[in-house]
Motif scaffolding. Structure first.
Motif, PDB file in Angstrom:
ATOM      1  N   VAL A 144       0.833  -1.200   0.000  1.00 27.68           N
ATOM      2  CA  VAL A 144       0.000   0.000   0.000  1.00 27.68           C
ATOM      3  C   VAL A 144       0.871   1.253   0.000  1.00 27.68           C
ATOM      4  CG1 VAL A 144      -1.616   1.367   1.384  1.00 27.68           C
ATOM      5  CG2 VAL A 144      -2.027  -1.059   1.037  1.00 27.68           C
ATOM      6  N   GLN A 145       1.976   1.217   0.740  1.00 26.62           N
ATOM      7  CA  GLN A 145       2.863   2.371   0.780  1.00 26.62           C
ATOM      8  C   GLN A 145       3.573   2.578  -0.550  1.00 26.62           C
ATOM      9  OE1 GLN A 145       1.175   3.410   3.691  1.00 26.62           O
ATOM     10  NE2 GLN A 145       2.998   4.654   3.554  1.00 26.62           N
ATOM     11  N   MET A 146       3.825   1.497  -1.276  1.00 25.31           N
ATOM     12  CA  MET A 146       4.357   1.626  -2.630  1.00 25.31           C
ATOM     13  C   MET A 146       3.360   2.401  -3.501  1.00 25.31           C
ATOM     14  SD  MET A 146       5.259  -1.333  -5.463  1.00 25.31           S
ATOM     15  CE  MET A 146       3.535  -1.839  -5.642  1.00 25.31           C
ATOM     16  N   LEU A 147       2.089   2.093  -3.336  1.00 21.60           N
ATOM     17  CA  LEU A 147       1.044   2.788  -4.084  1.00 21.60           C
ATOM     18  C   LEU A 147       1.055   4.279  -3.777  1.00 21.60           C
ATOM     19  CD1 LEU A 147      -1.460   2.682  -5.925  1.00 21.60           C
ATOM     20  CD2 LEU A 147      -2.815   2.155  -3.889  1.00 21.60           C
ATOM     21  N   SER A 148       1.306   4.633  -2.523  1.00 22.28           N
ATOM     22  CA  SER A 148       1.353   6.036  -2.124  1.00 22.28           C
ATOM     23  C   SER A 148       2.460   6.779  -2.859  1.00 22.28           C
ATOM     24  CB  SER A 148       1.565   6.141  -0.609  1.00 22.28           C
ATOM     25  OG  SER A 148       1.662   7.495  -0.205  1.00 22.28           O
ATOM     26  N   VAL A 149       3.618   6.130  -3.014  1.00 17.91           N
ATOM     27  CA  VAL A 149       4.743   6.739  -3.735  1.00 17.91           C
ATOM     28  C   VAL A 149       4.351   7.014  -5.187  1.00 17.91           C
ATOM     29  CG1 VAL A 149       7.087   6.349  -4.618  1.00 17.91           C
ATOM     30  CG2 VAL A 149       6.512   5.717  -2.265  1.00 17.91           C
ATOM     31  N   PHE A 150       3.693   6.032  -5.807  1.00 13.79           N
ATOM     32  CA  PHE A 150       3.300   6.182  -7.202  1.00 13.79           C
ATOM     33  C   PHE A 150       2.243   7.266  -7.369  1.00 13.79           C
ATOM     34  CE2 PHE A 150       4.466   1.491  -8.252  1.00 13.79           C
ATOM     35  CZ  PHE A 150       5.803   1.822  -8.121  1.00 13.79           C
ATOM     36  N   LEU A 151       1.263   7.307  -6.463  1.00 18.19           N
ATOM     37  CA  LEU A 151       0.223   8.337  -6.538  1.00 18.19           C
ATOM     38  C   LEU A 151       0.836   9.722  -6.417  1.00 18.19           C
ATOM     39  CD1 LEU A 151      -2.628   6.797  -4.322  1.00 18.19           C
ATOM     40  CD2 LEU A 151      -2.625   7.055  -6.816  1.00 18.19           C
ATOM     41  N   ASP A 152       1.808   9.842  -5.528  1.00 23.05           N
ATOM     42  CA  ASP A 152       2.430  11.135  -5.274  1.00 23.05           C
ATOM     43  C   ASP A 152       3.196  11.642  -6.487  1.00 23.05           C
ATOM     44  OD1 ASP A 152       3.750  13.177  -3.187  1.00 23.05           O
ATOM     45  OD2 ASP A 152       5.316  12.357  -4.478  1.00 23.05           O
ATOM     46  N   THR A 153       4.148  10.832  -6.962  1.00 21.98           N
ATOM     47  CA  THR A 153       5.068  11.320  -7.994  1.00 21.98           C
ATOM     48  C   THR A 153       4.599  11.037  -9.409  1.00 21.98           C
ATOM     49  OG1 THR A 153       6.902  10.994  -6.448  1.00 21.98           O
ATOM     50  CG2 THR A 153       7.464  11.296  -8.767  1.00 21.98           C
ATOM     51  N   LEU A 154       4.220   9.781  -9.680  1.00 20.28           N
ATOM     52  CA  LEU A 154       3.842   9.429 -11.048  1.00 20.28           C
ATOM     53  C   LEU A 154       2.508  10.034 -11.455  1.00 20.28           C
ATOM     54  CD1 LEU A 154       4.956   5.681 -11.194  1.00 20.28           C
ATOM     55  CD2 LEU A 154       6.265   7.753 -11.733  1.00 20.28           C
ATOM     56  N   LEU A 155       1.703  10.438 -10.472  1.00 19.03           N
ATOM     57  CA  LEU A 155       0.412  11.050 -10.796  1.00 19.03           C
ATOM     58  C   LEU A 155       0.409  12.551 -10.512  1.00 19.03           C
ATOM     59  CD1 LEU A 155      -2.487  10.671 -11.796  1.00 19.03           C
ATOM     60  CD2 LEU A 155      -3.152  10.177  -9.429  1.00 19.03           C
ATOM     61  N   ILE A 156       0.496  12.933  -9.220  1.00 17.71           N
ATOM     62  CA  ILE A 156       0.328  14.343  -8.857  1.00 17.71           C
ATOM     63  C   ILE A 156       1.479  15.212  -9.364  1.00 17.71           C
ATOM     64  CG2 ILE A 156      -0.092  15.977  -6.990  1.00 17.71           C
ATOM     65  CD1 ILE A 156      -2.313  13.949  -7.321  1.00 17.71           C
ATOM     66  N   CYS A 157       2.722  14.785  -9.132  1.00 14.87           N
ATOM     67  CA  CYS A 157       3.869  15.569  -9.612  1.00 14.87           C
ATOM     68  C   CYS A 157       3.865  15.666 -11.132  1.00 14.87           C
ATOM     69  CB  CYS A 157       5.187  14.946  -9.153  1.00 14.87           C
ATOM     70  SG  CYS A 157       5.566  15.221  -7.410  1.00 14.87           S
ATOM     71  N   THR A 158       3.510  14.564 -11.791  1.00 10.27           N
ATOM     72  CA  THR A 158       3.454  14.569 -13.248  1.00 10.27           C
ATOM     73  C   THR A 158       2.394  15.538 -13.752  1.00 10.27           C
ATOM     74  OG1 THR A 158       4.246  12.283 -13.368  1.00 10.27           O
ATOM     75  CG2 THR A 158       3.079  13.132 -15.292  1.00 10.27           C
ATOM     76  N   CYS A 159       1.282  15.629 -13.037  1.00  7.02           N
ATOM     77  CA  CYS A 159       0.240  16.585 -13.411  1.00  7.02           C
ATOM     78  C   CYS A 159       0.792  18.010 -13.411  1.00  7.02           C
ATOM     79  CB  CYS A 159      -0.946  16.494 -12.444  1.00  7.02           C
ATOM     80  SG  CYS A 159      -2.014  15.069 -12.731  1.00  7.02           S
ATOM     81  N   THR A 160       1.525  18.369 -12.368  1.00  8.66           N
ATOM     82  CA  THR A 160       2.115  19.712 -12.301  1.00  8.66           C
ATOM     83  C   THR A 160       3.084  19.929 -13.455  1.00  8.66           C
ATOM     84  OG1 THR A 160       1.944  19.789  -9.883  1.00  8.66           O
ATOM     85  CG2 THR A 160       3.496  21.300 -10.913  1.00  8.66           C
ATOM     86  N   ALA A 161       3.975  18.947 -13.661  1.00  9.52           N
ATOM     87  CA  ALA A 161       4.973  19.078 -14.723  1.00  9.52           C
ATOM     88  C   ALA A 161       4.321  19.240 -16.092  1.00  9.52           C
ATOM     89  CB  ALA A 161       5.885  17.846 -14.719  1.00  9.52           C
ATOM     90  N   PHE A 162       3.307  18.438 -16.364  1.00 12.58           N
ATOM     91  CA  PHE A 162       2.644  18.507 -17.669  1.00 12.58           C
ATOM     92  C   PHE A 162       1.886  19.827 -17.845  1.00 12.58           C
ATOM     93  CE2 PHE A 162       2.245  13.672 -18.693  1.00 12.58           C
ATOM     94  CZ  PHE A 162       3.630  13.600 -18.745  1.00 12.58           C
TER      95      PHE A 162
END
Length: 470
Positions: free
Chosen positions: A299-317
């Motif tokens: 579950v904590q692995m999922l948190s890492v992915f949600l944070d960076t691969l989703l939210i951070c990527t949204c900002t970058a894009f």
């Protein structure tokens, strides 16, 4: 005086982020754990989603989802907006790629450290649990002194470094508005500190309830707006990806000046955002009431992915697709608001200000939850009501101070303390990865047999007494 302190902190930070120090330990450690745990980021990603829905068996326990929201509240914060924009301004578009690399490798680190936190967690009188790196240092390595040192470092990182930075980043987003003046940072800091002070009195249970509501809502809204922005700027998408990958693999530029390169800024801001390998999220992971330690690791692995691969990527894009130019002299808050203003007009800066307010608030309370647990470890759960109240007052004061501090000081302080956490935690989880690997193998074996995995410590050779798993 502050300039002298900042110069010292900045000099130490520059050493920590040389390629042979924190970046090497973080990336090499992530690679080793990925291989040792048999690439869990790919083969077990489906499990991480299904486990989130499990309910706690103890009525006083925190659900897997609740623990995920506490850790995600700390992870998903101002770094996902201002941190990403700052990394792009300072290191270029290639920073985004290295954030992704840090997150993917960090998924294995997150599984290992959070699984260990679950194995060595302790029982409260009401049946709920607590724990974290300090406890696997104490019980797994038999080094309580190291746990004490690391607990103190977490307190400094989150109460001082991260919470001051969150407060600063929030007030900086209001510079784009006409009402911003000399006293605006102090006013925003005072309001934020008062709200923070009221909330922390409620303790971990209230933190779990608040973050359980706010984090999913703000995350969904942020992703939705990012999709709209990308739809408007769809013609810029090919150019955006070309910028990211061309810049990321410009090794001549990277090796020519690593401290200012896209790789360094991507690693540094990726770490600040997702915290994988730092030893922070295991404090939240240990509170979850699950039938098997590996479940909360996944579950904590999922948190890492949600944070960076989703939210951070949204900002970058959103910022890169706007076509707005950037350079190292720009402020992260100004860049992200200006970029969204190009696409969404006056709504853009307003949306970022609202998102930053929500992100900053959940970050503050998520960070505080870590600090209180570590303080109790240092004092062997006997800090007393007066001592805890004093700490809460100090933590509240630091939230205010962050809003009126300088940008260089708060960023350098956060980079310094998070780097030190990596230097302490990553070697420890590498030493204990055999235990985590056996635990994950036990989980997979039971899943293959069609069972709902239930853990027994003796099944993986743990003979010492544990509060759970017997």
């Amino acid at each position: 005086m502050l300039d002298a302190i900042n110069n010292v902190i900045g000099a130490i930070t520059n050493v920590l982020y040389q390629p042979w120090c924190v970046p090497l330990i973080l990336l090499l450690g992530g690679i080793i754990l990925t291989v040792r745990l048999k690439f869990p980021q790919v083969r077990l990603i489906k499990d991480s989603f299904s486990i989130v829905n499990e309910k706690p068996k103890n009525k006083n326990g925190i659900s897997s989802f609740g623990a995920l929201m506490i850790s995600t509240a700390s992870r998903v914060g101002t770094g996902n907006i201002i941190g990403v924009a700052t990394a792009i301004c300072m290191g270029g578009a290639g920073s985004v790629f290295w954030m992704w690399v840090t997150a993917i490798l960090g998924g294995a680190s997150a599984i290992c450290e959070s699984t260990l936190a679950q194995i060595y967690k302790k029982r409260n009188p009401d049946g709920s649990s607590y724990g974290g790196p300090a406890f696997y240092m104490q019980d797994g390595l038999k080094m309580r002194w190291l746990g004490v040192v690391f607990s103190a470092l977490i307190i400094v990182t989150y109460a001082v470094g991260y919470n001051m930075l969150a407060s600063y980043n929030l007030q900086s987003t209001f510079r784009e508005f006409s009402f911003y003046g000399k006293y605006t940072p102090a006013v925003i800091g005072a309001v934020l500190a008062i709200l923070f002070g009221v909330i922390v009195i409620g303790g971990a249970k209230r933190l779990s309830k608040i973050t359980g509501i706010m984090v999913p809502v703000m995350g969904f809204l942020y992703v939705a707006v990012a999709i709209v922005v990308l739809g408007i700027n769809f013609k810029q998408i090919p150019t955006m990806f070309k910028m990211i990958f061309t810049d990321a693999f410009d090794f001549k530029a990277i090796l020519g000046g690593f401290t200012g390169s896209c790789m360094m800024h991507g690693i540094k801001r990726g770490l600040y955002s997702n915290e994988a390998g730092m030893g922070s999220a295991p404090n939240a992971a240990a509170t979850a009431d699950v039938s098997h330690p590996a479940k909360q690791g996944l579950v904590q692995m999922l948190s890492v992915f949600l944070d960076t691969l989703l939210i951070c990527t949204c900002t970058a894009f959103m910022v890169l697709s706007s076509g707005l130019g950037f350079n190292s002299e720009m402020d992260g808050a100004t860049y992200v608001q200006s970029a969204l203003k190009v696409t969404l007009g006056e709504f853009g800066p307003i949306f970022i200000a609202v998102a930053m307010t929500l992100f900053a608030f959940t970050t503050l309370i998520g960070n505080y939850a870590y600090c209180e647990g570590c303080l109790k470890f240092i004092f062997k759960r006997d800090i007393g009501k007066t001592g805890m109240t004093a700490f809460r007052i100090i933590a509240t004061g630091l939230v205010f101070l962050g809003s009126v501090a300088t940008a260089n000081l708060v960023w350098n302080m956060a980079d310094l303390t998070q780097g030190l956490m990596v230097l302490f935690n990553m070697p420890v989880i590498l030493l204990l990865m055999k235990t985590a690997a056996k635990c994950l193998d036990d989980y997979c074996k039971q899943k293959k047999e069609g069972k709902d995995p239930c853990f027994k410590a003796e099944d993986i050779g743990i003979t010492e007494e544990t509060d759970f798993w017997r």
